[in-house]
Design an enzyme around this catalytic site. Structure first.
Site, PDB file in Angstrom:
ATOM      1  N   GLY A  14     -19.546   3.377  16.300  1.00 36.46           N
ATOM      2  CA  GLY A  14     -19.077   4.569  17.771  1.00 36.46           C
ATOM      3  C   GLY A  14     -17.818   3.862  17.924  1.00 36.46           C
ATOM      4  O   GLY A  14     -18.327   3.147  18.815  1.00 36.46           O
ATOM      5  N   ARG A  72     -19.566   4.964  10.490  1.00 38.51           N
ATOM      6  CA  ARG A  72     -21.032   4.076  10.208  1.00 38.51           C
ATOM      7  C   ARG A  72     -20.744   4.503   8.657  1.00 38.51           C
ATOM      8  O   ARG A  72     -21.525   5.549   8.066  1.00 38.51           O
ATOM      9  CB  ARG A  72     -21.899   5.291  11.094  1.00 38.51           C
ATOM     10  CG  ARG A  72     -22.022   4.755  12.725  1.00 38.51           C
ATOM     11  CD  ARG A  72     -22.955   5.069  13.673  1.00 38.51           C
ATOM     12  NE  ARG A  72     -22.574   4.536  14.953  1.00 38.51           N
ATOM     13  CZ  ARG A  72     -22.346   5.801  15.474  1.00 38.51           C
ATOM     14  NH1 ARG A  72     -22.387   7.284  15.054  1.00 38.51           N
ATOM     15  NH2 ARG A  72     -22.384   5.736  16.918  1.00 38.51           N
ATOM     16  N   ASP A 120     -24.633  -3.604  17.167  1.00 36.19           N
ATOM     17  CA  ASP A 120     -25.315  -4.279  16.262  1.00 36.19           C
ATOM     18  C   ASP A 120     -25.263  -3.265  14.820  1.00 36.19           C
ATOM     19  O   ASP A 120     -24.898  -4.756  13.882  1.00 36.19           O
ATOM     20  CB  ASP A 120     -26.830  -3.179  16.193  1.00 36.19           C
ATOM     21  CG  ASP A 120     -27.482  -4.278  17.236  1.00 36.19           C
ATOM     22  OD1 ASP A 120     -26.816  -5.342  17.503  1.00 36.19           O
ATOM     23  OD2 ASP A 120     -28.806  -3.968  17.395  1.00 36.19           O
ATOM     24  N   THR A 167     -19.638  -1.695  22.510  1.00 34.92           N
ATOM     25  CA  THR A 167     -20.253  -0.718  22.911  1.00 34.92           C
ATOM     26  C   THR A 167     -20.295   0.209  24.043  1.00 34.92           C
ATOM     27  O   THR A 167     -20.758  -1.121  24.639  1.00 34.92           O
ATOM     28  CB  THR A 167     -21.495  -0.356  21.776  1.00 34.92           C
ATOM     29  OG1 THR A 167     -22.281   0.463  22.171  1.00 34.92           O
ATOM     30  CG2 THR A 167     -22.352  -1.795  21.621  1.00 34.92           C
ATOM     31  N   ASP A 176     -22.729   1.129  25.286  1.00 30.80           N
ATOM     32  CA  ASP A 176     -23.518   1.402  25.470  1.00 30.80           C
ATOM     33  C   ASP A 176     -24.410   0.377  25.764  1.00 30.80           C
ATOM     34  O   ASP A 176     -25.939  -0.103  26.708  1.00 30.80           O
ATOM     35  CB  ASP A 176     -25.466   1.296  24.276  1.00 30.80           C
ATOM     36  CG  ASP A 176     -24.596   2.841  23.686  1.00 30.80           C
ATOM     37  OD1 ASP A 176     -24.566   3.527  23.952  1.00 30.80           O
ATOM     38  OD2 ASP A 176     -24.748   2.777  21.901  1.00 30.80           O
ATOM     39  N   ASP A 178     -25.604  -2.804  24.654  1.00 32.90           N
ATOM     40  CA  ASP A 178     -26.744  -3.262  24.242  1.00 32.90           C
ATOM     41  C   ASP A 178     -27.387  -4.090  23.410  1.00 32.90           C
ATOM     42  O   ASP A 178     -28.111  -3.714  22.652  1.00 32.90           O
ATOM     43  CB  ASP A 178     -27.958  -1.823  23.592  1.00 32.90           C
ATOM     44  CG  ASP A 178     -26.815  -0.920  22.430  1.00 32.90           C
ATOM     45  OD1 ASP A 178     -26.343  -1.277  21.899  1.00 32.90           O
ATOM     46  OD2 ASP A 178     -28.092  -0.429  21.849  1.00 32.90           O
ATOM     47  N   ARG A 191     -28.055   5.766  23.706  1.00 33.05           N
ATOM     48  CA  ARG A 191     -29.004   5.509  22.758  1.00 33.05           C
ATOM     49  C   ARG A 191     -30.635   4.675  23.344  1.00 33.05           C
ATOM     50  O   ARG A 191     -31.204   5.409  23.727  1.00 33.05           O
ATOM     51  CB  ARG A 191     -28.425   4.405  21.809  1.00 33.05           C
ATOM     52  CG  ARG A 191     -28.714   4.261  20.183  1.00 33.05           C
ATOM     53  CD  ARG A 191     -28.334   3.401  19.113  1.00 33.05           C
ATOM     54  NE  ARG A 191     -26.785   4.054  19.267  1.00 33.05           N
ATOM     55  CZ  ARG A 191     -26.497   4.633  17.844  1.00 33.05           C
ATOM     56  NH1 ARG A 191     -27.413   5.147  17.564  1.00 33.05           N
ATOM     57  NH2 ARG A 191     -24.676   4.401  17.796  1.00 33.05           N
TER      58      ARG A 191
HETATM   59  O1  F6P Z   1     -23.222   4.080  20.769  1.00 28.47           O
HETATM   60  C1  F6P Z   1     -22.594   4.504  21.069  1.00 28.47           C
HETATM   61  C2  F6P Z   1     -23.522   6.136  21.235  1.00 28.47           C
HETATM   62  O2  F6P Z   1     -22.188   6.623  21.800  1.00 28.47           O
HETATM   63  C3  F6P Z   1     -24.656   5.640  21.911  1.00 28.47           C
HETATM   64  O3  F6P Z   1     -24.609   5.984  22.639  1.00 28.47           O
HETATM   65  C4  F6P Z   1     -25.111   7.330  21.290  1.00 28.47           C
HETATM   66  O4  F6P Z   1     -26.333   7.832  20.987  1.00 28.47           O
HETATM   67  C5  F6P Z   1     -24.561   7.472  19.439  1.00 28.47           C
HETATM   68  O5  F6P Z   1     -23.726   6.432  19.934  1.00 28.47           O
HETATM   69  C6  F6P Z   1     -23.031   8.678  19.135  1.00 28.47           C
HETATM   70  O6  F6P Z   1     -23.189   8.441  18.590  1.00 28.47           O
HETATM   71  P1  F6P Z   1     -22.546   9.402  17.639  1.00 28.47           P
HETATM   72  O7  F6P Z   1     -20.826   9.420  17.557  1.00 28.47           O
HETATM   73  O8  F6P Z   1     -22.497   9.618  16.246  1.00 28.47           O
HETATM   74  O9  F6P Z   1     -22.710  11.043  18.351  1.00 28.47           O
END
Ligand code: F6P
Length: 327
Positions: free
Chosen positions: A15, A76, A107, A129, A131, A133, A175
């Site tokens: 992300g 990803r 991660d 990120t 998050d 995390d 997340r």
């Molecule tokens: O890891 C960053 C994040 O924005 C999280 O907070 C969220 O759960 C996820 O990515 C959303 O992913 P995507 O952009 O694939 O919808």
């Protein structure tokens, strides 16, 4: 003798996070200063699998410091998860003459970095990120900007909730972690904050909180929910059932990932990018740049991936203290 690093690949993966561009710039500028060349690998690990790259010189990273998103694109990568995909990635590294790769992400990005390092490619990771995390690092690029974006949005919501004397339920990203929600909840003076790190007792944590707030004279209420702790529409529905209110539900979503990085994210990105390249320059590869009490340190990837960090629950205590009743 350590191999001298002459050319590095730089990628952003997972992300996106505000400040990724600032980190790319810092890596490129520091690398050039160390006599290294830089190649931008586009679309995360996919760029290595599919040989998707662009040369990056000093001019190529001018004017990107304040830009959100990532000029290198991100993804990803499914393909990189397969042994064939990783073999292709190694071939691309050989073809491009890359002595090392700097991978900016979370991660998943670092798990990819570990796999690549096991195939003999030197990799350095930079945590980015929203998050926050990543177990090995106190801070991740993008968190501060995302917090500020969420706070700005919630402040606006509060205006209209106040006018209409309503209850607002706002879902923020994160997340499986509650860093963003708790930080934002404190910053907006939320009535209640629900995070995955703390079991939710709906009666006590939501119903009683709203009731108590009403008894104190408040007529509008702000409930902040981390996406990992529950769904805002569901919580809104339960509030309606329990209290007869008609809450308005907002899912902030991807807006939290955009925008120009804050000063904190730019500064962190500059220092992390610099630290990553200087680690490579002194022959240290296969590590993650981490912050520890504001200082930059590097940790071997495997060790870094095994580390965990815990949300500081004192922040939750502070939140509770903000709801003290009159004697
Ligand atoms: O890891 C960053 C994040 O924005 C999280 O907070 C969220 O759960 C996820 O990515 C959303 O992913 P995507 O952009 O694939 O919808």
């Amino acid at each position: 003798m350590e191999q001298k690093i002459r050319r590095i690949g730089i990628l952003t993966s997972g992300g996106d996070a505000p400040g990724m561009n600032a980190a790319v710039r810092a890596v490129v500028r520091t690398a050039i200063g160390q006599g290294m060349e830089c190649i931008g690998i586009r679309r995360g690990w996919n760029g290595l699998v599919f040989s998707d790259f662009t040369p990056l010189d000093s001019n190529a990273v001018s004017h990107i410091l304040a830009a959100g998103g990532t000029i290198l694109y991100t993804a990803r990568s499914e393909e990189f998860l397969t042994p064939e995909g990783r073999d292709k990635a190694v071939s691309t590294c050989k073809l491009l003459g890359l002595d090392a790769v700097v991978a900016i992400g979370g991660d998943g990005t670092f798990r990819g970095a570990l796999e690549l390092s096991r195939k003999g490619v030197s990799v350095v990771g930079i945590p980015a990120t929203i998050d926050n995390d990543i177990g090995c690092s106190h801070y991740t690029i993008g968190f501060d900007t995302a917090c500020n974006t969420a706070v700005a949005c919630i402040d606006k919501l509060r205006d209209t909730m106040q006018s209409h004397e309503r209850c607002s339920v706002v879902e923020v990203m994160g997340r499986h972690a509650g860093y963003l929600a708790l930080y934002v909840g404190l910053a907006v003076g939320a009535t209640a904050v629900l995070i995955p790190e703390r079991e939710v007792d709906f009666q006590k944590d939501v119903v009683e909180r709203i009731r108590q707030s009403r008894m104190m004279g408040n007529t509008h209420f702000m409930i902040v929910v981390a996406e990992g702790a529950g769904s805002a529409p569901e919580i809104g529905k339960r509030i309606h059932e329990e209290l007869g209110m008609d809450p308005r539900v907002t899912i902030l979503g991807h807006i939290q990932r955009g925008g120009s990085p804050t000063a904190r994210d730019r500064e962190m990105a500059a220092r992390m990018g610099y630290t990553a390249v200087m680690a490579l320059a002194r022959g240290e590869g296969n590590c993650i740049v981490c912050t520890h009490d504001g200082h930059m340190v590097t940790k071997p990837i495997e060790q870094a991936l095994a580390e965990t960090k815990h949300l500081q629950m004192e922040r939750y205590d502070v939140l509770e203290a903000m709801h003290a009743k009159n004697a």
